[in-house]
Motif scaffolding. Structure first.
Motif, PDB file in Angstrom:
ATOM      1  N   GLN A   1      32.648  24.569  28.434  1.00 36.34           N
ATOM      2  CA  GLN A   1      31.413  24.385  27.683  1.00 36.34           C
ATOM      3  C   GLN A   1      31.699  24.738  26.231  1.00 36.34           C
ATOM      4  OE1 GLN A   1      27.439  26.905  27.637  1.00 36.34           O
ATOM      5  NE2 GLN A   1      27.682  25.896  29.616  1.00 36.34           N
ATOM      6  N   ASN A   2      31.404  23.857  25.312  1.00 38.14           N
ATOM      7  CA  ASN A   2      31.676  24.068  23.883  1.00 38.14           C
ATOM      8  C   ASN A   2      33.146  24.404  23.631  1.00 38.14           C
ATOM      9  OD1 ASN A   2      28.933  23.674  23.226  1.00 38.14           O
ATOM     10  ND2 ASN A   2      28.493  25.819  23.682  1.00 38.14           N
ATOM     11  N   GLY A   3      34.032  23.826  24.424  1.00 40.32           N
ATOM     12  CA  GLY A   3      35.459  24.075  24.263  1.00 40.32           C
ATOM     13  C   GLY A   3      35.934  25.399  24.843  1.00 40.32           C
ATOM     14  N   VAL A   4      35.059  26.095  25.561  1.00 38.31           N
ATOM     15  CA  VAL A   4      35.390  27.394  26.165  1.00 38.31           C
ATOM     16  C   VAL A   4      35.585  27.188  27.662  1.00 38.31           C
ATOM     17  CG1 VAL A   4      34.504  29.698  26.660  1.00 38.31           C
ATOM     18  CG2 VAL A   4      34.125  28.676  24.415  1.00 38.31           C
ATOM     19  N   SER A   5      36.735  27.608  28.179  1.00 37.74           N
ATOM     20  CA  SER A   5      37.061  27.482  29.589  1.00 37.74           C
ATOM     21  C   SER A   5      36.637  28.756  30.323  1.00 37.74           C
ATOM     22  CB  SER A   5      38.562  27.247  29.742  1.00 37.74           C
ATOM     23  OG  SER A   5      38.904  27.155  31.097  1.00 37.74           O
TER      24      SER A   5
ATOM     25  N   THR B   1      27.457  34.906  22.573  1.00 38.23           N
ATOM     26  CA  THR B   1      27.176  34.480  21.206  1.00 38.23           C
ATOM     27  C   THR B   1      28.295  34.982  20.305  1.00 38.23           C
ATOM     28  OG1 THR B   1      24.830  34.749  21.710  1.00 38.23           O
ATOM     29  CG2 THR B   1      25.410  34.510  19.403  1.00 38.23           C
ATOM     30  N   SER B   2      28.747  34.129  19.393  1.00 42.34           N
ATOM     31  CA  SER B   2      29.811  34.527  18.472  1.00 42.34           C
ATOM     32  C   SER B   2      29.272  35.522  17.454  1.00 42.34           C
ATOM     33  CB  SER B   2      30.373  33.305  17.751  1.00 42.34           C
ATOM     34  OG  SER B   2      29.424  32.818  16.826  1.00 42.34           O
ATOM     35  N   GLY B   3      30.178  36.160  16.738  1.00 39.05           N
ATOM     36  CA  GLY B   3      29.788  37.094  15.684  1.00 39.05           C
ATOM     37  C   GLY B   3      28.942  36.434  14.615  1.00 39.05           C
ATOM     38  N   ALA B   4      29.104  35.132  14.430  1.00 34.29           N
ATOM     39  CA  ALA B   4      28.324  34.375  13.449  1.00 34.29           C
ATOM     40  C   ALA B   4      26.963  33.962  13.995  1.00 34.29           C
ATOM     41  CB  ALA B   4      29.110  33.137  13.011  1.00 34.29           C
ATOM     42  N   GLY B   5      26.669  34.305  15.252  1.00 36.90           N
ATOM     43  CA  GLY B   5      25.372  33.994  15.837  1.00 36.90           C
ATOM     44  C   GLY B   5      25.298  32.648  16.548  1.00 36.90           C
ATOM     45  N   ARG B   6      26.428  31.974  16.698  1.00 32.29           N
ATOM     46  CA  ARG B   6      26.460  30.677  17.381  1.00 32.29           C
ATOM     47  C   ARG B   6      26.602  30.896  18.882  1.00 32.29           C
ATOM     48  NH1 ARG B   6      30.435  27.153  19.103  1.00 32.29           N
ATOM     49  NH2 ARG B   6      32.063  28.548  18.359  1.00 32.29           N
ATOM     50  N   ARG B   7      25.764  30.223  19.676  1.00 32.14           N
ATOM     51  CA  ARG B   7      25.845  30.320  21.136  1.00 32.14           C
ATOM     52  C   ARG B   7      27.105  29.600  21.597  1.00 32.14           C
ATOM     53  NH1 ARG B   7      20.510  29.688  24.493  1.00 32.14           N
ATOM     54  NH2 ARG B   7      20.203  31.630  23.409  1.00 32.14           N
ATOM     55  N   VAL B   8      27.978  30.326  22.270  1.00 34.89           N
ATOM     56  CA  VAL B   8      29.267  29.803  22.707  1.00 34.89           C
ATOM     57  C   VAL B   8      29.228  29.358  24.163  1.00 34.89           C
ATOM     58  CG1 VAL B   8      31.693  30.424  23.038  1.00 34.89           C
ATOM     59  CG2 VAL B   8      30.470  31.276  21.046  1.00 34.89           C
ATOM     60  N   LEU B   9      28.562  30.144  25.019  1.00 32.38           N
ATOM     61  CA  LEU B   9      28.537  29.849  26.455  1.00 32.38           C
ATOM     62  C   LEU B   9      27.234  30.344  27.048  1.00 32.38           C
ATOM     63  CD1 LEU B   9      30.197  28.914  28.995  1.00 32.38           C
ATOM     64  CD2 LEU B   9      30.902  31.294  29.221  1.00 32.38           C
ATOM     65  N   THR B  10      26.640  29.521  27.894  1.00 31.70           N
ATOM     66  CA  THR B  10      25.470  29.905  28.683  1.00 31.70           C
ATOM     67  C   THR B  10      25.753  29.454  30.109  1.00 31.70           C
ATOM     68  OG1 THR B  10      24.014  29.574  26.800  1.00 31.70           O
ATOM     69  CG2 THR B  10      22.982  29.652  28.966  1.00 31.70           C
ATOM     70  N   VAL B  11      25.758  30.400  31.034  1.00 34.85           N
ATOM     71  CA  VAL B  11      26.125  30.076  32.407  1.00 34.85           C
ATOM     72  C   VAL B  11      25.410  31.016  33.376  1.00 34.85           C
ATOM     73  CG1 VAL B  11      28.173  31.558  32.427  1.00 34.85           C
ATOM     74  CG2 VAL B  11      28.099  29.579  33.914  1.00 34.85           C
TER      75      VAL B  11
ATOM     76  N   GLU C   1      28.235  32.417  39.812  1.00 34.26           N
ATOM     77  CA  GLU C   1      28.236  32.013  41.221  1.00 34.26           C
ATOM     78  C   GLU C   1      28.886  33.078  42.095  1.00 34.26           C
ATOM     79  OE1 GLU C   1      30.080  28.172  41.363  1.00 34.26           O
ATOM     80  OE2 GLU C   1      28.587  27.319  40.014  1.00 34.26           O
ATOM     81  N   GLY C   2      29.003  34.262  41.558  1.00 28.33           N
ATOM     82  CA  GLY C   2      29.609  35.389  42.247  1.00 28.33           C
ATOM     83  C   GLY C   2      29.644  36.555  41.281  1.00 28.33           C
ATOM     84  N   PRO C   3      30.317  37.626  41.653  1.00 25.67           N
ATOM     85  CA  PRO C   3      30.316  38.827  40.804  1.00 25.67           C
ATOM     86  C   PRO C   3      31.267  38.764  39.610  1.00 25.67           C
ATOM     87  CG  PRO C   3      31.592  39.208  42.776  1.00 25.67           C
ATOM     88  CD  PRO C   3      30.973  37.851  42.932  1.00 25.67           C
ATOM     89  N   PHE C   4      32.068  37.691  39.497  1.00 22.50           N
ATOM     90  CA  PHE C   4      33.036  37.610  38.405  1.00 22.50           C
ATOM     91  C   PHE C   4      32.751  36.425  37.502  1.00 22.50           C
ATOM     92  CE2 PHE C   4      35.678  39.287  42.033  1.00 22.50           C
ATOM     93  CZ  PHE C   4      35.646  40.607  41.615  1.00 22.50           C
ATOM     94  N   LEU C   5      32.958  36.652  36.206  1.00 22.03           N
ATOM     95  CA  LEU C   5      32.952  35.583  35.214  1.00 22.03           C
ATOM     96  C   LEU C   5      34.139  35.861  34.302  1.00 22.03           C
ATOM     97  CD1 LEU C   5      31.768  33.132  33.698  1.00 22.03           C
ATOM     98  CD2 LEU C   5      30.277  34.746  32.472  1.00 22.03           C
ATOM     99  N   PHE C   6      35.114  34.957  34.317  1.00 18.02           N
ATOM    100  CA  PHE C   6      36.303  35.071  33.477  1.00 18.02           C
ATOM    101  C   PHE C   6      36.249  33.949  32.458  1.00 18.02           C
ATOM    102  CE2 PHE C   6      39.202  37.064  37.016  1.00 18.02           C
ATOM    103  CZ  PHE C   6      38.350  38.149  37.085  1.00 18.02           C
ATOM    104  N   VAL C   7      36.447  34.308  31.180  1.00 16.85           N
ATOM    105  CA  VAL C   7      36.285  33.359  30.083  1.00 16.85           C
ATOM    106  C   VAL C   7      37.509  33.410  29.178  1.00 16.85           C
ATOM    107  CG1 VAL C   7      34.755  32.657  28.192  1.00 16.85           C
ATOM    108  CG2 VAL C   7      33.804  33.867  30.166  1.00 16.85           C
TER     109      VAL C   7
ATOM    110  N   TYR D   1      32.064  39.197  19.800  1.00 18.73           N
ATOM    111  CA  TYR D   1      31.046  38.460  20.538  1.00 18.73           C
ATOM    112  C   TYR D   1      29.971  39.417  21.031  1.00 18.73           C
ATOM    113  CZ  TYR D   1      34.494  34.751  20.595  1.00 18.73           C
ATOM    114  OH  TYR D   1      35.399  33.791  20.220  1.00 18.73           O
ATOM    115  N   GLN D   2      28.794  38.855  21.254  1.00 15.19           N
ATOM    116  CA  GLN D   2      27.721  39.587  21.912  1.00 15.19           C
ATOM    117  C   GLN D   2      27.481  38.917  23.250  1.00 15.19           C
ATOM    118  OE1 GLN D   2      24.231  40.895  19.734  1.00 15.19           O
ATOM    119  NE2 GLN D   2      22.942  40.071  21.368  1.00 15.19           N
ATOM    120  N   ILE D   3      27.412  39.725  24.310  1.00 12.64           N
ATOM    121  CA  ILE D   3      27.215  39.228  25.661  1.00 12.64           C
ATOM    122  C   ILE D   3      25.851  39.698  26.138  1.00 12.64           C
ATOM    123  CG2 ILE D   3      28.177  39.096  27.991  1.00 12.64           C
ATOM    124  CD1 ILE D   3      30.182  38.339  25.724  1.00 12.64           C
ATOM    125  N   GLY D   4      25.029  38.761  26.581  1.00  5.98           N
ATOM    126  CA  GLY D   4      23.754  39.093  27.202  1.00  5.98           C
ATOM    127  C   GLY D   4      23.817  38.672  28.656  1.00  5.98           C
TER     128      GLY D   4
END
Length: 157
Positions: free
Chosen positions: A34-38, A81-91, A94-100, A107-110
């Motif tokens: 998504q947005n070039g992020v695997s 969200t990147s340090g510049a405030g751009r949303r990088v990934l929204t997901v 599907e389990g307890p792990f998310l590897f990016v 980055y800020q993670i919500g």
């Protein structure tokens, strides 16, 4: 004769190694982008947990989601969200792990679970990786109100 005996012993061993590697590869979800992020998300079942552990070095931001009681959680809504405030990934996990796999930077993670959002800031290094763990109160006890301070905690609402 000895050469044939060695080959006949080596072939089953090679097949077992190949089969176990194929089983691990099958249990690991295919990377999404998504947005070039695997990224990959999952980790349900022992085989998938082992596959995620094997894949961990290929991702520089690794997140785990669990209750404070120790149960792993899925269906967590995550926004990076990147340090510049751009949303990088929204997901949604599907389990307890998310590897990016992200470019190095801040980055800020919500992470939201049952209307409760936890927010973290993280520096993703150029080499190596960062690990984040998010914990929420036990889902079965969400919203429990104690009317008096001296009331015993029955353990269930």
């Amino acid at each position: 004769m000895f050469v044939n005996a060695r080959v006949s012993l080596l072939l089953p061993l090679m097949f077992c190694a190949w089969a176990s590697g194929a089983a691990l590869a099958q249990s690991l979800p295919q990377p999404a982008s998504q947005n070039g992020v695997s990224y990959i998300t999952g980790g349900v079942g022992q085989d998938e947990v082992q596959a995620f552990r094997a894949a961990a070095p290929r991702y520089n931001l690794r997140m785990t989601f669990a209750s404070k009681a120790g149960s792993y959680l899925s269906d967590v809504d995550v926004t990076i969200t990147s340090g510049a405030g751009r949303r990088v990934l929204t997901v949604r996990t599907e389990g307890p792990f998310l590897f990016v796999r992200l470019p190095a930077g801040r980055y800020q993670i919500g992470a939201q679970r049952r209307h409760i959002t936890e927010t973290r800031r993280v520096q993703v290094p150029a080499r190596g990786g960062a690990e984040l763990r998010f914990y929420w109160h036990d889902p079965d006890r969400h919203g429990v109100v104690h009317i008096c301070k001296s009331c015993p905690d029955s353990g269930r609402p």
